[in-house]
Design a protein around this motif. Structure first.
Motif, PDB file in Angstrom:
ATOM      1  N   SER A  72       0.849  -1.188   0.000  1.00  9.27           N
ATOM      2  CA  SER A  72       0.000   0.000   0.000  1.00  9.27           C
ATOM      3  C   SER A  72       0.886   1.239   0.000  1.00  9.27           C
ATOM      4  N   PRO A  73       0.480   2.294  -0.721  1.00 11.52           N
ATOM      5  CA  PRO A  73       1.264   3.537  -0.720  1.00 11.52           C
ATOM      6  C   PRO A  73       1.009   4.398   0.508  1.00 11.52           C
ATOM      7  N   LYS A  74       0.028   4.013   1.330  1.00  3.55           N
ATOM      8  CA  LYS A  74      -0.328   4.823   2.493  1.00  3.55           C
ATOM      9  C   LYS A  74       0.806   4.878   3.518  1.00  3.55           C
ATOM     10  N   LYS A  75       0.859   5.970   4.242  1.00  3.34           N
ATOM     11  CA  LYS A  75       1.788   6.081   5.360  1.00  3.34           C
ATOM     12  C   LYS A  75       1.363   5.090   6.442  1.00  3.34           C
ATOM     13  N   PRO A  76       2.300   4.350   7.033  1.00  5.20           N
ATOM     14  CA  PRO A  76       1.912   3.341   8.035  1.00  5.20           C
ATOM     15  C   PRO A  76       1.337   3.961   9.297  1.00  5.20           C
ATOM     16  N   ASP A  77       0.361   3.261   9.878  1.00  4.25           N
ATOM     17  CA  ASP A  77      -0.172   3.665  11.179  1.00  4.25           C
ATOM     18  C   ASP A  77       0.829   3.357  12.292  1.00  4.25           C
ATOM     19  N   ALA A  78       1.641   2.317  12.088  1.00  3.72           N
ATOM     20  CA  ALA A  78       2.617   1.894  13.100  1.00  3.72           C
ATOM     21  C   ALA A  78       3.752   1.158  12.404  1.00  3.72           C
ATOM     22  N   ILE A  79       4.921   1.184  13.023  1.00  2.00           N
ATOM     23  CA  ILE A  79       6.048   0.375  12.556  1.00  2.00           C
ATOM     24  C   ILE A  79       6.502  -0.475  13.732  1.00  2.00           C
ATOM     25  N   PHE A  80       6.315  -1.782  13.610  1.00  2.00           N
ATOM     26  CA  PHE A  80       6.748  -2.699  14.654  1.00  2.00           C
ATOM     27  C   PHE A  80       8.143  -3.205  14.327  1.00  2.00           C
ATOM     28  N   GLU A  81       8.948  -3.392  15.364  1.00  2.00           N
ATOM     29  CA  GLU A  81      10.339  -3.801  15.172  1.00  2.00           C
ATOM     30  C   GLU A  81      10.661  -4.978  16.071  1.00  2.00           C
ATOM     31  N   SER A  82      11.369  -5.948  15.499  1.00  2.00           N
ATOM     32  CA  SER A  82      11.753  -7.122  16.269  1.00  2.00           C
ATOM     33  C   SER A  82      12.909  -6.794  17.194  1.00  2.00           C
ATOM     34  N   SER A  83      13.147  -7.664  18.169  1.00  2.00           N
ATOM     35  CA  SER A  83      14.321  -7.506  19.024  1.00  2.00           C
ATOM     36  C   SER A  83      15.540  -7.949  18.240  1.00  2.00           C
ATOM     37  N   GLY A  84      16.697  -7.400  18.582  1.00  2.00           N
ATOM     38  CA  GLY A  84      17.932  -7.756  17.893  1.00  2.00           C
ATOM     39  C   GLY A  84      19.114  -7.137  18.600  1.00  2.00           C
ATOM     40  N   THR A  85      20.289  -7.667  18.309  1.00  2.00           N
ATOM     41  CA  THR A  85      21.486  -7.178  19.002  1.00  2.00           C
ATOM     42  C   THR A  85      21.976  -5.856  18.433  1.00  2.00           C
ATOM     43  N   THR A  86      21.680  -5.591  17.164  1.00  2.00           N
ATOM     44  CA  THR A  86      22.074  -4.327  16.552  1.00  2.00           C
ATOM     45  C   THR A  86      20.904  -3.775  15.773  1.00  2.00           C
ATOM     46  N   ALA A  87      20.958  -2.470  15.492  1.00  2.00           N
ATOM     47  CA  ALA A  87      19.855  -1.837  14.773  1.00  2.00           C
ATOM     48  C   ALA A  87      19.672  -2.453  13.390  1.00  2.00           C
ATOM     49  N   GLY A  88      20.778  -2.900  12.771  1.00  2.00           N
ATOM     50  CA  GLY A  88      20.685  -3.467  11.437  1.00  2.00           C
ATOM     51  C   GLY A  88      20.226  -4.905  11.423  1.00  2.00           C
ATOM     52  N   ASN A  89      20.036  -5.472  12.613  1.00  2.00           N
ATOM     53  CA  ASN A  89      19.685  -6.891  12.698  1.00  2.00           C
ATOM     54  C   ASN A  89      18.230  -7.083  13.108  1.00  2.00           C
ATOM     55  N   THR A  90      17.402  -6.068  12.889  1.00  2.00           N
ATOM     56  CA  THR A  90      16.006  -6.152  13.290  1.00  2.00           C
ATOM     57  C   THR A  90      15.086  -6.105  12.079  1.00  2.00           C
ATOM     58  N   SER A  91      13.954  -6.778  12.224  1.00  2.00           N
ATOM     59  CA  SER A  91      12.909  -6.699  11.208  1.00  2.00           C
ATOM     60  C   SER A  91      12.015  -5.514  11.510  1.00  2.00           C
ATOM     61  N   SER A 291       0.832  -5.952   3.727  1.00  2.00           N
ATOM     62  CA  SER A 291       2.268  -6.219   3.823  1.00  2.00           C
ATOM     63  C   SER A 291       2.548  -7.427   2.932  1.00  2.00           C
ATOM     64  N   CYS A 292       2.893  -8.577   3.519  1.00  2.00           N
ATOM     65  CA  CYS A 292       3.004  -9.827   2.777  1.00  2.00           C
ATOM     66  C   CYS A 292       2.356 -10.928   3.604  1.00  2.00           C
ATOM     67  N   SER A 293       1.438 -11.644   2.987  1.00  2.00           N
ATOM     68  CA  SER A 293       0.685 -12.682   3.702  1.00  2.00           C
ATOM     69  C   SER A 293       1.340 -14.045   3.614  1.00  2.00           C
TER      70      SER A 293
END
Length: 328
Positions: A72-91, A291-293
């Motif tokens: 979707s081209p819409k601006k997201p209502d929220a961005i969820f982020e996984s836990s990770g040891t570094t910022a580059g290692n998160t979903s 997103s992706c189902s």
């Protein structure tokens, strides 16, 4: 996808309805999700030659770490982020319509456990509360609010107060849900064992580096002995999904009607396996329409003919195949 199709996701009643809607969602995401479309094209797959649900390509979950996975081209209502040891290692999961997430977890929970208003909800999720962007905290926070019970709430490391609250609720015979991350439930079990007759204990998995990893049977054995219960419940969800599967004991999970789990051959990531064989877990989450189902996870497990599935472990990084099919 129009609003009628999206709402139909939560009223699926038959496998045929699931397959027809899954194919519609696949067509929508192929058209509107650039990353997923490129991935499918590398495999020679498109709505013109995908006629059955088991032919739909599953996007490796690692792409959520490196790409913006949106339909979707819409601006997201929220961005969820996984836990990770570094910022580059998160979903990162860009959620375009947060109401779809609310509908999914509320309807999903109710389908397994009944109305959340019947429970006092106690949450023991310290590692999730200590960072921002946790989809689990968002869900449980809403369940706490919707329970409307005055004692519902979160506990960080105050296990003594939690123990006193559980004892009070038990004395009142209050229907209680204690949901917690594995290491925190183990801390509670060691420091404050007690008999719980009116409480559902639900673990969300994960030691988060706080303790030695245990297999589920060992974890559940310890918790059952400490709290005098016959079953430990479990929740199976992840940052990249909007739906959850639940287990009411013995590590056997069931999905809500709009979610399905399959296993893929670990040597051939495009091959779906029959029931009873261990393989990589693929998840179809139709609520994840923007997103992706269709996601290939890093979990290992097996499915059963009765619709349940087990999680048996995770791939070592060296075992993950299918992620180098494209370079964007």
């Amino acid at each position: 996808m129009n609003s009628a199709n999206i709402q139909h996701i939560f009223s699926i009643a038959t496998p045929t309805e699931f397959e027809l809607l899954a194919l519609k969602v696949f067509g929508f995401q192929f058209k509107n999700n650039p990353v997923y479309q490129t991935f499918c094209k590398h495999l020679g797959k498109s709505p013109s030659n995908v006629l059955h649900v088991d032919e739909i390509p599953f996007l490796p979950i690692e792409f959520f770490k490196t790409h913006k996975i949106v339909s979707s081209p819409k601006k997201p209502d929220a961005i969820f982020e996984s836990s990770g040891t570094t910022a580059g290692n998160t979903s990162k999961h860009h959620v375009t319509d947060i109401e779809l997430y609310r509908q999914s977890y509320n309807k999903g929970f109710a389908s397994f456990y009944g109305p959340i208003e019947e429970y006092c909800v106690l949450a023991l999720l310290p590692s999730y509360l200590e960072r921002e962007g946790s989809s689990l905290v968002y869900m449980v926070n809403d369940l706490v609010a919707r329970s409307k019970h005055p004692d519902s709430g979160f506990y960080l490391y105050d296990l003594k107060t939690l123990r006193e609250k559980l004892a009070q609720l038990e004395k009142q015979r209050t229907k209680t849900l204690l949901i917690g991350v594995s290491f925190a439930l183990l801390d509670l079990a060691e420091q404050h064992p007690m008999n719980l007759k009116h409480t559902i204990i639900m673990e969300t998995g994960g030691m988060k580096g706080r303790r030695k990893e245990l297999i589920r049977e060992e974890l559940h054995f310890i918790l059952k002995n400490a709290f005098g219960v016959s079953k430990i419940h479990s929740e199976y969800g992840m940052t990249e999904l909007l739906s959850q599967a639940y287990s009411s004991g013995d590590g056997l999970f069931k999905c809500p009607p709009w979610m399905e789990v399959m296993t893929r051959n670990t040597e051939d990531p495009l091959s779906i396996q029959p029931h009873g064989k261990t393989g990589g877990i693929n998840v179809i989450d139709l609520a994840n329409v923007y997103s992706c189902s269709f996601i290939a996870t890093q979990d290992l497990g097996k499915t059963h003919k009765n619709g349940t599935f087990e999680i048996l472990g995770r791939f070592d990084h060296s075992d993950i195949r299918g992620c180098n099919l494209m370079a964007l």
